[in-house]
Design a protein around this motif. Structure first.
Motif, PDB file in Angstrom:
ATOM      1  N   THR A 174       0.824  -1.209   0.000  1.00  0.00           N
ATOM      2  CA  THR A 174       0.000   0.000   0.000  1.00  0.00           C
ATOM      3  C   THR A 174       0.859   1.260   0.000  1.00  0.00           C
ATOM      4  OG1 THR A 174      -1.681  -1.238   1.228  1.00  0.00           O
ATOM      5  CG2 THR A 174      -1.953   1.135   1.170  1.00  0.00           C
ATOM      6  N   ALA A 175       2.156   1.102   0.131  1.00  0.00           N
ATOM      7  CA  ALA A 175       3.048   2.260   0.187  1.00  0.00           C
ATOM      8  C   ALA A 175       2.941   3.117  -1.073  1.00  0.00           C
ATOM      9  CB  ALA A 175       4.485   1.798   0.404  1.00  0.00           C
ATOM     10  N   GLU A 176       2.758   2.471  -2.223  1.00  0.00           N
ATOM     11  CA  GLU A 176       2.642   3.226  -3.472  1.00  0.00           C
ATOM     12  C   GLU A 176       1.393   4.106  -3.475  1.00  0.00           C
ATOM     13  OE1 GLU A 176       2.370   2.437  -8.315  1.00  0.00           O
ATOM     14  OE2 GLU A 176       2.890   0.802  -6.940  1.00  0.00           O
ATOM     15  N   VAL A 177       0.289   3.556  -2.957  1.00  0.00           N
ATOM     16  CA  VAL A 177      -0.952   4.345  -2.859  1.00  0.00           C
ATOM     17  C   VAL A 177      -0.746   5.523  -1.920  1.00  0.00           C
ATOM     18  CG1 VAL A 177      -3.383   4.288  -2.192  1.00  0.00           C
ATOM     19  CG2 VAL A 177      -2.363   2.309  -3.323  1.00  0.00           C
ATOM     20  N   ALA A 178      -0.096   5.274  -0.795  1.00  0.00           N
ATOM     21  CA  ALA A 178       0.176   6.350   0.155  1.00  0.00           C
ATOM     22  C   ALA A 178       1.014   7.447  -0.491  1.00  0.00           C
ATOM     23  CB  ALA A 178       0.876   5.790   1.385  1.00  0.00           C
ATOM     24  N   GLY A 179       2.019   7.043  -1.263  1.00  0.00           N
ATOM     25  CA  GLY A 179       2.841   8.034  -1.931  1.00  0.00           C
ATOM     26  C   GLY A 179       2.086   8.848  -2.951  1.00  0.00           C
ATOM     27  N   GLU A 180       1.194   8.194  -3.672  1.00  0.00           N
ATOM     28  CA  GLU A 180       0.401   8.878  -4.694  1.00  0.00           C
ATOM     29  C   GLU A 180      -0.445   9.995  -4.102  1.00  0.00           C
ATOM     30  OE1 GLU A 180      -3.115   7.835  -7.987  1.00  0.00           O
ATOM     31  OE2 GLU A 180      -2.097   6.225  -6.872  1.00  0.00           O
ATOM     32  N   TYR A 181      -0.965   9.769  -2.893  1.00  0.00           N
ATOM     33  CA  TYR A 181      -1.858  10.756  -2.274  1.00  0.00           C
ATOM     34  C   TYR A 181      -1.179  11.550  -1.155  1.00  0.00           C
ATOM     35  CZ  TYR A 181      -5.619   8.635  -4.907  1.00  0.00           C
ATOM     36  OH  TYR A 181      -6.418   8.179  -5.949  1.00  0.00           O
ATOM     37  N   GLY A 182       0.121  11.370  -0.984  1.00  0.00           N
ATOM     38  CA  GLY A 182       0.841  12.136   0.022  1.00  0.00           C
ATOM     39  C   GLY A 182       0.409  11.816   1.441  1.00  0.00           C
ATOM     40  N   ILE A 183       0.126  10.530   1.699  1.00  0.00           N
ATOM     41  CA  ILE A 183      -0.338  10.097   3.016  1.00  0.00           C
ATOM     42  C   ILE A 183       0.855   9.591   3.814  1.00  0.00           C
ATOM     43  CG2 ILE A 183      -1.860   8.477   4.231  1.00  0.00           C
ATOM     44  CD1 ILE A 183      -3.575   8.494   1.599  1.00  0.00           C
TER      45      ILE A 183
END
Length: 355
Positions: free
Chosen positions: A62-71
């Motif tokens: 899920t790290a990639e998703v977090a990076g995409e949204y700046g989470i």
């Protein structure tokens, strides 16, 4: 009021009576397809919420998703339940499989966090009642994620009905179908009755069920239903469902839902003096296409679609920031679960069931 006036400010947020400052920091629990494709973009595009924590069974992937949204924060389910990163969020969006809703919603409430929970609120009335009680005891906001109640076409239809533009509503026809296995794997949790709590009725039929209750501002007093499953993939859950709701006003609503039919949705309300028809009422980003007939008058309206998911999270954030009670609250979710249980009982017994 002339018909034109209902469409002059079609997309106005009639619930937005002030402009609160700040944003509600959200922890999103369950990073499945809907959360990634609709919820996270909707929150990001909105005004009153921001995502600060992701809760997932696969923190690494899920790290990639977090990076995409700046989470900044990604935690596992057990870590969330243990209170990790609790200081980093104010509210929780529960998008895990249905049978897990209660566990995460109750944990959030007991931590003093506000809750927006996907429908259904849980898989049984008793477990949903525990969610409502936990949020009441904690004094936190609980909203069931009925996004159509925030969608302009549905809200303008409610205004039309409340003002008697079509007279007394006599018949309602609603249908929603979506071929589940065209976009989900055969091992999806939606085909597991223990995790989903049902099939097409729970996942799709709840949309016309809740929308009709919302528009009529009334709960049904009896239900009749039939379920059919012919494809082996749907052996454990209902593949198709048809159900009829009878209301104390004399209105009858006939609704259908299917996990294995061409994607389609529609809603029509027929009254003593006219009718309202909404195209693609339940399909996601709803086009503002509707027909209104009132006596000799007829009007067609078409406009740019609004992202109802963004509207839903902005409405939730607004309610939290202003201390406003949301309309689709926990008791709204309870009412639908009672109707769903009665529908399954009716299908099993082959007779109408009173609510």
């Amino acid at each position: 009021m002339a018909l034109e006036e209902y469409f002059s400010d079609f997309t106005d947020r009639d619930w937005e009576r002030e402009s609160p400052e700040g944003r509600v920091r959200m922890a999103v629990v369950g990073i499945g397809g809907f959360a990634r494709e609709r919820a996270l973009p909707g929150i990001q595009d909105g005004t009153y919420c921001e995502t600060t924590v992701l809760v997932t069974g696969s923190p690494g992937s899920t790290a990639e998703v977090a990076g995409e949204y700046g989470i900044d924060h990604v935690v596992g389910y057990d870590a969330f339940l243990a209170g990790e990163k609790r200081e980093a969020y104010d509210a929780v969006y529960v998008a895990a499989p249905n049978a897990l809703h209660g566990e995460y919603a109750v944990a959030a409430a007991e931590a003093g966090k506000h809750v927006i929970c996907e429908k259904p609120l849980e898989t049984s009335v008793a477990e949903a009642r525990e969610v409502v009680s936990a949020c009441d005891d904690a004094g936190v906001t609980l909203m069931t994620a009925y996004r159509l109640q925030c969608e302009p076409t549905v809200r303008r239809t409610r205004d039309l009905l409340a003002d008697g533009v079509v007279g007394d509503v006599v018949q309602v026809h609603g249908g929603f179908s979506n071929p589940l296995l065209d976009h989900a794997s055969p091992d999806t949790w939606r085909l597991d009755p223990d995790l989903a709590g049902g099939g097409a009725l729970v996942d799709l039929g709840v949309y016309p069920l809740n929308t009709v209750r919302y528009l009529l501002d009334c709960d049904p007093d009896s239900v009749y239903a039939s379920t059919i499953s012919t494809d082996p993939a749907f052996e454990a859950v209902d593949e198709h469902v048809a159900f009829q709701l009878e209301f104390p006003t004399g209105t009858t609503a006939s609704c259908t839902a299917s996990f294995n039919a061409h994607a389609s949705s529609q809603l029509e309300l027929v009254g003593t003096d006219g009718r309202v028809r909404i195209a693609s009422a339940f399909g996601g980003v709803v086009p503002h296409e509707m027909i209104v007939e009132s006596g000799e008058m007829r009007m067609e309206h078409a406009g740019e679609p609004v992202d109802e998911v963004r509207e839903e999270f902005d409405y939730f954030g607004y309610c939290v920031l202003t201390g406003t009670d949301p309309e689709p609250d926990g008791r709204d979710g309870l009412a639908d679960l009672r109707a769903i249980k009665a529908a399954y009982d009716a299908a099993e017994r082959g007779e109408r069931v009173s609510l």
